[in-house]
Design a protein around this motif. Structure first.
Motif, PDB file in Angstrom:
ATOM      1  N   TYR A 126     -82.598 -23.805  18.001  1.00 43.09           N
ATOM      2  CA  TYR A 126     -81.963 -25.224  17.928  1.00 43.09           C
ATOM      3  C   TYR A 126     -80.570 -24.975  17.016  1.00 43.09           C
ATOM      4  N   LEU A 127     -80.337 -24.241  16.321  1.00 40.08           N
ATOM      5  CA  LEU A 127     -79.240 -24.228  15.567  1.00 40.08           C
ATOM      6  C   LEU A 127     -77.922 -23.361  15.956  1.00 40.08           C
ATOM      7  N   ARG A 128     -78.325 -22.545  17.172  1.00 37.30           N
ATOM      8  CA  ARG A 128     -77.109 -21.820  17.852  1.00 37.30           C
ATOM      9  C   ARG A 128     -76.756 -22.591  19.149  1.00 37.30           C
ATOM     10  N   PRO A 129     -75.434 -22.610  19.049  1.00 36.77           N
ATOM     11  CA  PRO A 129     -74.871 -23.484  20.274  1.00 36.77           C
ATOM     12  C   PRO A 129     -75.291 -22.513  21.526  1.00 36.77           C
ATOM     13  N   GLN A 130     -75.431 -21.349  21.682  1.00 36.07           N
ATOM     14  CA  GLN A 130     -75.826 -20.566  22.885  1.00 36.07           C
ATOM     15  C   GLN A 130     -77.184 -20.916  23.647  1.00 36.07           C
ATOM     16  N   THR A 131     -78.186 -21.325  22.564  1.00 34.42           N
ATOM     17  CA  THR A 131     -79.595 -21.732  22.677  1.00 34.42           C
ATOM     18  C   THR A 131     -79.884 -23.121  22.738  1.00 34.42           C
ATOM     19  N   THR A 132     -79.298 -23.878  22.091  1.00 32.34           N
ATOM     20  CA  THR A 132     -79.683 -25.136  21.759  1.00 32.34           C
ATOM     21  C   THR A 132     -79.959 -25.957  23.088  1.00 32.34           C
ATOM     22  N   PRO A 133     -81.034 -26.874  23.120  1.00 38.51           N
ATOM     23  CA  PRO A 133     -80.939 -27.867  24.079  1.00 38.51           C
ATOM     24  C   PRO A 133     -79.780 -28.697  24.404  1.00 38.51           C
ATOM     25  N   PRO A 134     -79.565 -28.989  25.494  1.00 40.42           N
ATOM     26  CA  PRO A 134     -78.307 -29.745  25.779  1.00 40.42           C
ATOM     27  C   PRO A 134     -77.898 -31.106  25.265  1.00 40.42           C
ATOM     28  N   ASP A 135     -79.247 -31.673  24.978  1.00 38.47           N
ATOM     29  CA  ASP A 135     -79.110 -33.121  24.212  1.00 38.47           C
ATOM     30  C   ASP A 135     -79.162 -32.635  22.727  1.00 38.47           C
ATOM     31  N   PHE A 136     -79.049 -31.486  22.252  1.00 41.29           N
ATOM     32  CA  PHE A 136     -78.743 -31.212  20.666  1.00 41.29           C
ATOM     33  C   PHE A 136     -77.365 -30.820  20.530  1.00 41.29           C
ATOM     34  N   LEU A 137     -76.577 -30.602  21.594  1.00 42.47           N
ATOM     35  CA  LEU A 137     -75.166 -30.204  21.685  1.00 42.47           C
ATOM     36  C   LEU A 137     -74.493 -30.883  20.575  1.00 42.47           C
ATOM     37  N   LEU A 180     -67.302 -33.963  21.176  1.00 44.81           N
ATOM     38  CA  LEU A 180     -67.364 -33.377  22.615  1.00 44.81           C
ATOM     39  C   LEU A 180     -67.299 -34.506  23.647  1.00 44.81           C
ATOM     40  N   ASP A 181     -66.691 -33.946  24.707  1.00 49.07           N
ATOM     41  CA  ASP A 181     -66.422 -34.869  25.782  1.00 49.07           C
ATOM     42  C   ASP A 181     -67.533 -34.852  26.855  1.00 49.07           C
ATOM     43  N   ALA A 182     -68.390 -35.850  27.356  1.00 50.69           N
ATOM     44  CA  ALA A 182     -69.343 -35.784  27.968  1.00 50.69           C
ATOM     45  C   ALA A 182     -69.089 -35.353  29.582  1.00 50.69           C
ATOM     46  N   SER A 201     -68.685 -29.535  30.845  1.00 51.30           N
ATOM     47  CA  SER A 201     -69.916 -28.624  31.277  1.00 51.30           C
ATOM     48  C   SER A 201     -70.424 -28.174  29.981  1.00 51.30           C
ATOM     49  N   VAL A 202     -71.912 -28.152  30.331  1.00 52.21           N
ATOM     50  CA  VAL A 202     -72.591 -27.681  29.051  1.00 52.21           C
ATOM     51  C   VAL A 202     -72.220 -26.233  28.514  1.00 52.21           C
ATOM     52  N   GLU A 203     -71.827 -25.404  29.335  1.00 54.71           N
ATOM     53  CA  GLU A 203     -71.171 -24.214  29.109  1.00 54.71           C
ATOM     54  C   GLU A 203     -70.154 -24.114  28.168  1.00 54.71           C
ATOM     55  N   HIS A 204     -69.127 -25.139  28.613  1.00 55.25           N
ATOM     56  CA  HIS A 204     -68.019 -25.378  27.956  1.00 55.25           C
ATOM     57  C   HIS A 204     -68.169 -25.995  26.646  1.00 55.25           C
ATOM     58  N   VAL A 244     -68.513 -25.509  20.505  1.00 55.17           N
ATOM     59  CA  VAL A 244     -69.309 -25.837  19.380  1.00 55.17           C
ATOM     60  C   VAL A 244     -69.272 -24.193  18.369  1.00 55.17           C
ATOM     61  N   ALA A 245     -69.515 -23.477  19.293  1.00 53.24           N
ATOM     62  CA  ALA A 245     -69.370 -22.182  18.663  1.00 53.24           C
ATOM     63  C   ALA A 245     -68.223 -21.490  18.224  1.00 53.24           C
TER      64      ALA A 245
END
Length: 99
Positions: A52-63, A74-76, A79-82, A87-88
């Motif tokens: 949950y604390l890593r940007p690469q693996t956290t669920p999208p709703d936790f970003l 963040l802008d809604a 994309s989730v990857e962007h 965040v990273a």
């Protein structure tokens, strides 16, 4: 969002923490089973907290929540990857800047 997940067993049943004489009580078994149902998702999150604390693996709703930790909005529309990269990158930038 997180909540009760049907069929998810608790890794630490509350009844197992009671003395043996109380573990045999049918009412306590049923009563404490309700707590196990509610606590199982909590244990699942805590067991996987690093994800949950890593940007690469956290669920999208936790970003968004994680972005708040590194002072990024963040802008809604992104994309989730962007959003994960932003965040990273912010965490690395703050680490380099010493803040």
């Amino acid at each position: 969002m997180r909540g009760v997940i049907g069929g998810l067993d608790s890794p630490v049943p509350v009844i197992d923490r009671l003395p043996a004489v109380l573990q045999e009580d049918e009412f306590l078994q049923r009563f404490l089973g309700a707590f196990d149902t509610s606590l199982a998702p909590v244990f699942a999150v805590l067991d996987n907290l690093d994800s949950y604390l890593r940007p690469q693996t956290t669920p999208p709703d936790f970003l968004d929540w994680l972005a708040g930790w590194v002072d990024v909005e963040l802008d809604a529309a992104w994309s989730v990857e962007h959003r994960r990269r932003i965040v990273a990158g912010a965490a690395a930038l703050h680490r380099r800047a010493g803040t």
